[in-house]
Design a protein around this motif. Structure first.
Motif, PDB file in Angstrom:
ATOM      1  N   LEU A  71       0.842  -1.199   0.000  1.00  0.00           N
ATOM      2  CA  LEU A  71       0.000   0.000   0.000  1.00  0.00           C
ATOM      3  C   LEU A  71       0.877   1.248   0.000  1.00  0.00           C
ATOM      4  O   LEU A  71       0.605   2.222  -0.721  1.00  0.00           O
ATOM      5  N   GLN A  72       1.956   1.212   0.783  1.00  0.00           N
ATOM      6  CA  GLN A  72       2.897   2.348   0.786  1.00  0.00           C
ATOM      7  C   GLN A  72       3.502   2.543  -0.602  1.00  0.00           C
ATOM      8  O   GLN A  72       3.626   3.662  -1.087  1.00  0.00           O
ATOM      9  N   LEU A  73       3.858   1.419  -1.239  1.00  0.00           N
ATOM     10  CA  LEU A  73       4.477   1.520  -2.572  1.00  0.00           C
ATOM     11  C   LEU A  73       3.502   2.155  -3.570  1.00  0.00           C
ATOM     12  O   LEU A  73       3.879   3.038  -4.349  1.00  0.00           O
ATOM     13  N   ALA A  74       2.231   1.720  -3.523  1.00  0.00           N
ATOM     14  CA  ALA A  74       1.216   2.282  -4.431  1.00  0.00           C
ATOM     15  C   ALA A  74       1.038   3.777  -4.158  1.00  0.00           C
ATOM     16  O   ALA A  74       0.950   4.593  -5.090  1.00  0.00           O
ATOM     17  N   GLU A  75       0.999   4.153  -2.889  1.00  0.00           N
ATOM     18  CA  GLU A  75       0.833   5.572  -2.539  1.00  0.00           C
ATOM     19  C   GLU A  75       2.048   6.390  -2.981  1.00  0.00           C
ATOM     20  O   GLU A  75       1.912   7.520  -3.460  1.00  0.00           O
ATOM     21  N   ILE A  76       3.232   5.790  -2.821  1.00  0.00           N
ATOM     22  CA  ILE A  76       4.466   6.500  -3.224  1.00  0.00           C
ATOM     23  C   ILE A  76       4.438   6.764  -4.731  1.00  0.00           C
ATOM     24  O   ILE A  76       4.752   7.869  -5.190  1.00  0.00           O
ATOM     25  N   VAL A  77       4.050   5.754  -5.517  1.00  0.00           N
ATOM     26  CA  VAL A  77       4.006   5.931  -6.977  1.00  0.00           C
ATOM     27  C   VAL A  77       3.051   7.071  -7.326  1.00  0.00           C
ATOM     28  O   VAL A  77       3.374   7.949  -8.139  1.00  0.00           O
ATOM     29  N   LEU A  78       1.882   7.086  -6.692  1.00  0.00           N
ATOM     30  CA  LEU A  78       0.881   8.119  -6.997  1.00  0.00           C
ATOM     31  C   LEU A  78       1.377   9.505  -6.577  1.00  0.00           C
ATOM     32  O   LEU A  78       1.332  10.459  -7.360  1.00  0.00           O
ATOM     33  N   ILE A  79       1.873   9.614  -5.352  1.00  0.00           N
ATOM     34  CA  ILE A  79       2.304  10.930  -4.837  1.00  0.00           C
ATOM     35  C   ILE A  79       3.537  11.428  -5.594  1.00  0.00           C
ATOM     36  O   ILE A  79       3.625  12.601  -5.967  1.00  0.00           O
ATOM     37  N   ALA A  80       4.490  10.517  -5.856  1.00  0.00           N
ATOM     38  CA  ALA A  80       5.712  10.915  -6.565  1.00  0.00           C
ATOM     39  C   ALA A  80       5.376  11.364  -7.987  1.00  0.00           C
ATOM     40  O   ALA A  80       5.923  12.349  -8.484  1.00  0.00           O
ATOM     41  N   ASP A  81       4.457  10.654  -8.635  1.00  0.00           N
ATOM     42  CA  ASP A  81       4.141  11.028 -10.017  1.00  0.00           C
ATOM     43  C   ASP A  81       3.355  12.329 -10.076  1.00  0.00           C
ATOM     44  O   ASP A  81       3.510  13.112 -11.013  1.00  0.00           O
ATOM     45  N   LEU A  82       2.538  12.564  -9.050  1.00  0.00           N
ATOM     46  CA  LEU A  82       1.802  13.828  -8.982  1.00  0.00           C
ATOM     47  C   LEU A  82       2.790  14.994  -8.829  1.00  0.00           C
ATOM     48  O   LEU A  82       2.683  16.016  -9.513  1.00  0.00           O
ATOM     49  N   ALA A  83       3.784  14.805  -7.950  1.00  0.00           N
ATOM     50  CA  ALA A  83       4.801  15.849  -7.763  1.00  0.00           C
ATOM     51  C   ALA A  83       5.608  16.011  -9.054  1.00  0.00           C
ATOM     52  O   ALA A  83       5.838  17.131  -9.526  1.00  0.00           O
ATOM     53  N   GLU A  84       6.008  14.888  -9.642  1.00  0.00           N
ATOM     54  CA  GLU A  84       6.823  14.930 -10.863  1.00  0.00           C
ATOM     55  C   GLU A  84       6.055  15.615 -11.992  1.00  0.00           C
ATOM     56  O   GLU A  84       6.629  16.382 -12.757  1.00  0.00           O
ATOM     57  N   TYR A  85       4.741  15.350 -12.079  1.00  0.00           N
ATOM     58  CA  TYR A  85       3.921  15.952 -13.134  1.00  0.00           C
ATOM     59  C   TYR A  85       4.038  17.477 -13.094  1.00  0.00           C
ATOM     60  O   TYR A  85       4.319  18.120 -14.096  1.00  0.00           O
ATOM     61  N   TRP A  86       3.844  18.061 -11.890  1.00  0.00           N
ATOM     62  CA  TRP A  86       3.814  19.529 -11.800  1.00  0.00           C
ATOM     63  C   TRP A  86       5.207  20.140 -11.894  1.00  0.00           C
ATOM     64  O   TRP A  86       5.376  21.241 -12.428  1.00  0.00           O
ATOM     65  N   ILE A  87       6.208  19.431 -11.385  1.00  0.00           N
ATOM     66  CA  ILE A  87       7.586  19.943 -11.526  1.00  0.00           C
ATOM     67  C   ILE A  87       7.960  19.929 -13.002  1.00  0.00           C
ATOM     68  O   ILE A  87       8.501  20.897 -13.542  1.00  0.00           O
ATOM     69  N   HIS A  88       7.639  18.818 -13.669  1.00  0.00           N
ATOM     70  CA  HIS A  88       7.942  18.676 -15.093  1.00  0.00           C
ATOM     71  C   HIS A  88       7.214  19.761 -15.906  1.00  0.00           C
ATOM     72  O   HIS A  88       7.790  20.387 -16.793  1.00  0.00           O
ATOM     73  N   ARG A  89       5.953  20.000 -15.537  1.00  0.00           N
ATOM     74  CA  ARG A  89       5.167  21.006 -16.263  1.00  0.00           C
ATOM     75  C   ARG A  89       5.758  22.407 -16.057  1.00  0.00           C
ATOM     76  O   ARG A  89       5.785  23.228 -16.970  1.00  0.00           O
ATOM     77  N   ALA A  90       6.269  22.642 -14.825  1.00  0.00           N
ATOM     78  CA  ALA A  90       6.914  23.935 -14.546  1.00  0.00           C
ATOM     79  C   ALA A  90       8.170  24.096 -15.398  1.00  0.00           C
ATOM     80  O   ALA A  90       8.443  25.184 -15.918  1.00  0.00           O
ATOM     81  N   PHE A  91       8.933  23.003 -15.575  1.00  0.00           N
ATOM     82  CA  PHE A  91      10.140  23.066 -16.408  1.00  0.00           C
ATOM     83  C   PHE A  91       9.792  23.403 -17.861  1.00  0.00           C
ATOM     84  O   PHE A  91      10.619  23.955 -18.581  1.00  0.00           O
ATOM     85  N   HIS A  92       8.582  23.064 -18.278  1.00  0.00           N
ATOM     86  CA  HIS A  92       8.160  23.396 -19.640  1.00  0.00           C
ATOM     87  C   HIS A  92       7.561  24.793 -19.732  1.00  0.00           C
ATOM     88  O   HIS A  92       7.472  25.357 -20.824  1.00  0.00           O
TER      89      HIS A  92
END
Ligand SMILES: [Zn+2]
Ligand SMILES: [Zn+2]
Length: 383
Positions: free
Chosen positions: A201-222
């Motif tokens: 469950l922690q692993l699933a939550e980490i994937v979701l939270i990390a990808d959510l953070a990565e999405y917005w950081i990546h979008r900011a870089f663009h």
């Protein structure tokens, strides 16, 4: 595979020319030599996290096999090929590795852990990824005619090398913001309950939270022109393969990793699922860039696949600023940036090719005073 356009036998690459044996000997010879140096100077050249898990009997057998293969293939290449450089360096490196003690160099006592560079991490990851992806791309490549050593491979290998040998420095830089901001709050009830959840469950939550953070950081870089200059380095690859994803400016690497690590650290996830996530992301990032023709229509709306990320790199107007997620395309669907047509992109890269081709040039370029061609354009019009 290239064929020579002149009588120059040093660029002859056909089967039987000694190029394949020579290239393998060159690579394995230098890697074996590097591995023997890791055995000789483990405190300086190896990562303590990896030392904990090495099955040393098998590691030594692997090093020995690489030395023998490099020497044999180097000899084959020198017989077949008029130019002796590839075979000579391969066999010579294998010989030197043997003279230095080969796979049986003893490591005495507990190894001290101080400042180190991750030469072992570079060698191990390069060996495993090349062993897996080079044959897969040869057999199942989308662009079968694309050479393994395509234009820019040396720059991407330099990115791969630096991001691996600097593993300790990058790890510290990644963790620093989270430590500074949240160290005082470690051990709160929320964090204890997060860390107490089942591993999966922690692993699933980490994937979701990390990808959510990565999405917005990546979008900011663009979105921000000054940030885009750093991220444009990643997008400057004109050909996609397993190594192309390594092309990342160090500022991009540290900012993205640190931003993703912040919520994971603040929420108090346990070390084991975070480590599992790091293994998943290391493999997934390579897979996303690979030159593989596989399509999984049932999975594509839900999981990051090569075609999903290839469209993020596409040099086509309709694909600009699309597919920011890494693992979960549903984030792009949720935020209106999802783009996945039936076909594959026709071309990759940044319009106008403004990014220099060398590693050093790419590191310096985002800081350079020359703003052209970005001075008058927004990021969305330059890719
Ligand atoms: Zn991007
Ligand atoms: Zn990419």
């Amino acid at each position: 595979m290239r064929t020579p356009t002149s009588g120059d036998t040093s660029i002859e690459t056909r089967w039987g020319s000694g190029w394949i044996s020579g290239t393998l000997a060159f690579t394995l010879g230098l890697m074996s030599l590097g591995a023997v140096f890791c055995l000789l100077y483990p405190e300086l050249l190896t990562s303590p996290h990896l030392r904990e898990v090495y099955p040393m009997v098998w590691v030594r057998r692997l090093i020995h096999a690489c030395i023998v293969l490099a020497f044999a293939l180097g000899c084959v290449s020198m017989v077949l090929r008029p130019s002796k450089v590839l075979g000579g360096v391969g066999a010579g490196s294998a010989l030197l590795a043997t003279l230095l003690g080969g796979a049986s160099v003893r490591v005495d006592g507990p190894v001290r852990s101080g400042a180190y560079i991750g030469l072992d991490w570079f060698l191990l990851d390069l060996f495993l990824m090349a062993l897996l992806f080079v044959p897969m791309e040869r057999l199942f490549g989308r662009l079968r005619e694309q050479a393994i050593l395509r234009p820019g491979w040396d720059t991407d290998l330099a990115h791969f090398l630096v991001s691996h040998v600097l593993v300790q420095a990058l790890m510290l830089a990644t963790m620093l913001p989270a430590m500074v901001l949240f160290d005082g709050s470690v051990g709160y009830p929320l964090q204890r309950s997060v860390a107490g959840q089942p591993y999966w469950l922690q692993l699933a939550e980490i994937v979701l939270i990390a990808d959510l953070a990565e999405y917005w950081i990546h979008r900011a870089f663009h979105s921000a022109p000054w940030l885009w200059r750093f991220h444009a380095v990643h997008h400057s690859a004109r050909q996609m393969d397993w190594l192309a994803g390594s092309r990342l400016h160090l500022v991009d690497v540290v900012a993205t990793r640190a931003g993703v690590f912040l919520p994971l650290y603040a929420l108090g996830f346990a070390r084991a699922p975070i480590t599992a996530y790091l293994v998943i992301v290391a493999f997934h990032a390579v897979l996303l860039h690979a030159n593989l023709r596989w399509r999984w229509p049932w999975a594509e709306p839900w999981l990051g696949t090569p075609v999903f990320h290839h469209w993020h790199h596409a040099d086509e107007p309709e694909a600009i600023d699309k597919n920011f997620a890494v693992h979960l395309p549903m984030l792009d669907r949720l935020f209106g940036t999802y783009y996945l047509p039936e076909r594959w992109p026709r071309a990759y890269g940044v319009a106008g090719d403004p990014v220099p081709e060398t590693y050093a040039g790419q590191m310096v370029w985002p800081f350079s005073r020359s703003r052209a061609p970005f001075a008058t354009e927004t990021p969305t019009s330059t890719r």
